[in-house]
Design a protein around this motif. Structure first.
Motif, mmCIF file in Angstrom:
data_model
loop_
_atom_site.group_PDB
_atom_site.id
_atom_site.type_symbol
_atom_site.label_atom_id
_atom_site.label_comp_id
_atom_site.label_asym_id
_atom_site.label_seq_id
_atom_site.Cartn_x
_atom_site.Cartn_y
_atom_site.Cartn_z
ATOM 1 N N ASP A 107 0.825 -1.200 0.000
ATOM 2 C CA ASP A 107 0.000 0.000 0.000
ATOM 3 C C ASP A 107 0.862 1.253 0.000
ATOM 4 O O ASP A 107 0.576 2.229 -0.698
ATOM 5 C CB ASP A 107 -0.917 0.006 1.227
ATOM 6 N N GLU A 108 1.922 1.265 0.773
ATOM 7 C CA GLU A 108 2.803 2.421 0.821
ATOM 8 C C GLU A 108 3.511 2.626 -0.515
ATOM 9 O O GLU A 108 3.660 3.752 -0.997
ATOM 10 C CB GLU A 108 3.825 2.242 1.939
ATOM 11 N N MET A 109 3.967 1.542 -1.113
ATOM 12 C CA MET A 109 4.644 1.652 -2.405
ATOM 13 C C MET A 109 3.689 2.156 -3.481
ATOM 14 O O MET A 109 4.033 3.028 -4.288
ATOM 15 C CB MET A 109 5.241 0.302 -2.790
ATOM 16 N N ASN A 110 2.479 1.625 -3.517
ATOM 17 C CA ASN A 110 1.512 2.080 -4.516
ATOM 18 C C ASN A 110 1.101 3.523 -4.268
ATOM 19 O O ASN A 110 0.885 4.292 -5.208
ATOM 20 C CB ASN A 110 0.283 1.170 -4.505
ATOM 21 N N ALA A 111 0.996 3.913 -3.001
ATOM 22 C CA ALA A 111 0.681 5.302 -2.705
ATOM 23 C C ALA A 111 1.767 6.233 -3.219
ATOM 24 O O ALA A 111 1.487 7.307 -3.765
ATOM 25 C CB ALA A 111 0.509 5.475 -1.196
ATOM 26 N N LEU A 112 3.013 5.823 -3.074
ATOM 27 C CA LEU A 112 4.116 6.634 -3.580
ATOM 28 C C LEU A 112 4.058 6.740 -5.100
ATOM 29 O O LEU A 112 4.273 7.816 -5.679
ATOM 30 C CB LEU A 112 5.448 6.026 -3.135
ATOM 31 N N LEU A 113 3.751 5.638 -5.775
ATOM 32 C CA LEU A 113 3.655 5.664 -7.238
ATOM 33 C C LEU A 113 2.534 6.583 -7.698
ATOM 34 O O LEU A 113 2.696 7.353 -8.652
ATOM 35 C CB LEU A 113 3.425 4.251 -7.779
ATOM 36 N N ARG A 114 1.370 6.499 -7.013
ATOM 37 C CA ARG A 114 0.246 7.351 -7.413
ATOM 38 C C ARG A 114 0.575 8.825 -7.181
ATOM 39 O O ARG A 114 0.168 9.689 -7.959
ATOM 40 C CB ARG A 114 -1.008 6.979 -6.633
ATOM 41 N N GLN A 115 1.294 9.093 -6.107
ATOM 42 C CA GLN A 115 1.654 10.480 -5.825
ATOM 43 C C GLN A 115 2.645 11.001 -6.855
ATOM 44 O O GLN A 115 2.599 12.172 -7.237
ATOM 45 C CB GLN A 115 2.237 10.589 -4.417
ATOM 46 N N MET A 116 3.554 10.158 -7.314
ATOM 47 C CA MET A 116 4.501 10.566 -8.346
ATOM 48 C C MET A 116 3.781 10.966 -9.625
ATOM 49 O O MET A 116 4.220 11.883 -10.338
ATOM 50 C CB MET A 116 5.489 9.438 -8.644
ATOM 51 N N GLU A 117 2.696 10.287 -9.921
ATOM 52 C CA GLU A 117 1.998 10.530 -11.180
ATOM 53 C C GLU A 117 1.293 11.883 -11.219
ATOM 54 O O GLU A 117 0.903 12.334 -12.298
ATOM 55 C CB GLU A 117 0.994 9.399 -11.432
#
Length: 669
Positions: free
Chosen positions: A628-638
């Motif tokens: 969840d933390e990794m995916n949250a970081l990816l979504r924030q990067m986008e």
């Protein structure tokens, strides 16, 4: 011992110089090498309305330079006048000089060239029965055969000034300079075709790309840029467009990954004229400040359109330098134009381009979304809970887990995180579960920054959609996280293959952009008084700058006051930089204030301080993250501006397509 005093010479009377010597002196300013002749003659051809220009050279332009065009031509009776000094059809009075719209206007190029070479003019207008050839040396004028247009032949350059000829380089070097001169014109005029021949062989050719119903002006320029600078330049650049008052900026700016070691792909044009201007160069470089690594040089082709009355092109004999009436206005326009072009995350663009080039049989997915507009939430933002994992209840956009308390032991994210560091469920000894981020230490020194930090660390969760739909991972340009590598990199899977993300660099950029947004809303950088003021010997210029900008220095958290007529004292420094060298910091800021306007210096210094804070506040390496933390970081990067590079210019993510993976394992061979 011989006397070292100079011998007395007889005084010479003041006299008028002969016309030929005057022209040769002018040639020393205008004609530096064969490329200077090519530039001046191509300028004249463009002013004549040519649509096709051909340049023929021999011995790098030393033996022969012939420039042919299909322009309007020169009438028979005006050919002898064209070779006189300061004879031109471009301007008539001071008003014309102050609003120059043509490439040439001085009227001294042909006279200067003819004084140091064997020059001949062949021209024909539309109304003449034949062309006429004029020999500049003898003045003979005779009929000749030619279609409408003009040909200028320059032979044996510098034959009358042998000393100048000795300073020329090899034929290959002079040829390269001549080609570069034509290339600069070609980039500004996609509607004109150019060809360069050397020793009877075609060296370069760029066909005309006139805009019309089937081809827009932007597409024509992009095609010419691809022809001249290569397809890679267009593929690795973004369009630039900004209109601010009387200034319009267009062109293309290369992405940070396309930066080069030398500034040989930097082209600036003012009203179609190639220039080397410190204002434009500094503005473009400033836009790349926090996205370039080290001393890498950006690539760009920028076109500035401005009222001719607001720019003076009559400041250099070769017209390669200009002076703006309001340089700050132009500087801000260029800087913001390039910054806006580079701000949008390029993950969606890269995914869309790769999807279009991928075979349908490889990954059958829906088309990738187009690039999101700046500061606008893309279409995947409201659908971040749809990972295809039914047991995950936490929203993917929630970044609380990145710096908050650890997930509960019974939370699925805490027990299902795959790693590639080992087979054991326990983390390796060198990986800590929740290390301190050092954010509080960096932010407690000032209430404003503390508020910004708390706002980031307590980022509210976006409203959950009433009925989240199972959106395929194709809507996520950076894909779906699948593992963490040695506590440093995030491995994600998208429709094209594998994405490797440097989690510290990516989070550093996210925190940095959020801090900038907080400061832009009115927060100030706090300062820390020094127990013993740091004094240093200052130049009169530094003392004057410190006395003229006390408010600007206070905004940056600095207090620099005169201690004596030749000494300055640093009484306070920014709290976050209290451990640094106060004298070096003060000297650097004062030098920037003296060279640039105050707003630029404030923004640059502020960003440097915030970048230091963001680096300390970002998630550190060797920290184990949940899916969840990794995916949250990816979504924030986008959705974060400039998220493709960290604050230091290093890339934050790299793609590895299925085609590249297949090549590693020799699949399909």
């Amino acid at each position: 011992m011989a006397s070292l005093a100079p011998a007395r010479t007889e005084r010479r009377p003041i006299r008028d110089l002969p016309d030929e010597l005057i022209s040769q002196i002018a040639a020393g300013e205008v004609v530096e090498r064969p490329a200077s002749v090519v530039r001046e003659l191509v300028d004249n051809a463009l002013d004549a309305g040519a649509t096709q220009i051909t340049v023929r050279l021999m011995a790098g332009g030393v033996r022969l330079i012939a420039v042919e065009d299909d322009g309007c031509g020169i009438p028979q009776d005006e050919l002898p006048v064209a070779l006189r000094r300061h004879a031109t059809s471009k301007i008539r009075d001071l008003h014309d000089l102050e609003t120059v719209c043509t490439m040439g206007f001085r009227g001294e190029a042909l006279a200067a060239i003819a004084s140091v070479s064997e020059t001949a003019l062949l021209s024909r207008t539309a109304g003449q029965a034949s062309a006429f050839l004029l020999d500049a040396r003898s003045g003979e004028l005779r009929p000749a055969a030619r279609a409408q247009g003009t040909t200028v032949e320059v032979k044996e350059l510098f034959f009358s000034t042998p000393a100048r000829r000795k300073f020329l380089k090899t034929d290959a070097t002079e040829l390269a300079h001549c080609v570069e001169a034509v290339r600069r014109h070609a980039l500004a005029r996609p509607d004109v075709g150019f060809a360069v021949w050397h020793e009877g062989k075609l060296v370069e050719q760029w066909r005309a790309c006139p805009s019309g119903p089937e081809l827009s002006a932007d597409d024509a320029l992009a095609r010419r840029l691809a022809d001249v600078l290569g397809e890679d330049f267009v593929a690795q650049s973004v369009p630039v467009l900004r209109r601010v008052g009387p200034v319009t900026i267009t062109g293309r700016a290369g992405v940070p990954d396309a930066a080069r070691s030398r500034p040989d792909h930097q082209y600036c044009y003012v009203n179609g004229r190639f220039v080397r201007d410190k204002v434009l160069t500094h503005a473009a470089r400033s836009a790349y400040e926090d996205v370039l690594h080290g001393q890498r040089q950006p690539v760009y082709a920028l076109y500035v359109e401005i009222d001719p009355a607001r720019v003076d092109v009559n400041v250099h004999p070769t017209k390669i330098e200009v002076r703006f009436r309001d340089s700050r206005e132009v500087h801000q326009a260029v800087r913001h134009a390039v910054e806006d072009a580079l701000a949008a995350p390029r993950a969606a663009l890269a995914t869309a381009a790769a999807t279009a080039a991928t075979q349908p049989s490889r990954v059958p997915t829906d088309p990738a979304p187009g690039p999101a507009p700046r500061l606008a939430a893309p279409q995947w933002r409201g659908q971040q809970t749809a990972l295809g994992l039914a047991d995950r209840q936490q929203a993917m956009y929630d970044l609380q887990a990145l710096w908050g308390s650890p997930a509960p032991a019974n939370h699925p994210a805490a027990r299902d995180t795959p790693t590639v560091q080992g087979q054991s469920d326990a983390p390796p000894p060198e990986v800590t579960e929740r290390p301190a981020l050092g954010w509080e230490q960096a932010a407690t020194s000032t209430a404003a920054i503390a508020d910004a930090a708390s706002a980031i660390s307590a980022a509210p969760r976006p409203p959950q959609p009433a009925a989240p739909t199972a959106e395929p991972a194709a809507t996520w340009p950076l894909g779906r996280a699948i593992a963490q590598l040695h506590g440093v990199y995030i491995l994600a899977e998208n429709t094209q293959g594998l994405v490797v993300v440097d989690m510290h660099a990516a989070h550093e950029r996210i925190v940095y952009e959020r801090l900038k947004a907080q400061i832009d809303q009115g927060a100030r950088l706090a300062s820390q008084p020094l127990l013993i003021p740091a004094t240093f010997a200052a130049t009169p210029h530094e003392v004057a700058t410190a006395e003229a900008h006390p408010d600007v220095l206070a905004t940056l958290g600095l207090e620099v006051v005169p201690f004596s007529p030749k000494t300055l004292a640093v009484r306070a420094v920014p709290t976050t930089l209290a451990q640094g060298d106060p004298v070096e910091l003060a000297r650097s800021v004062l030098a920037d204030l003296a060279a640039h306007d105050a707003s630029t210096v404030v923004q640059r210094a502020r960003n440097e301080i915030l970048a230091t804070m963001a680096c300390h506040g970002a998630v550190r390496a060797n920290r184990r993250l949940t899916l969840d933390e990794m995916n949250a970081l990816l979504r924030q990067m986008e959705v974060t501006e400039r998220s493709d590079q960290c604050n230091h210019g290093r890339p934050t993510w790299r793609p590895l397509s299925m085609k590249e993976l297949d090549a590693l394992f020799l699949r399909g061979r």
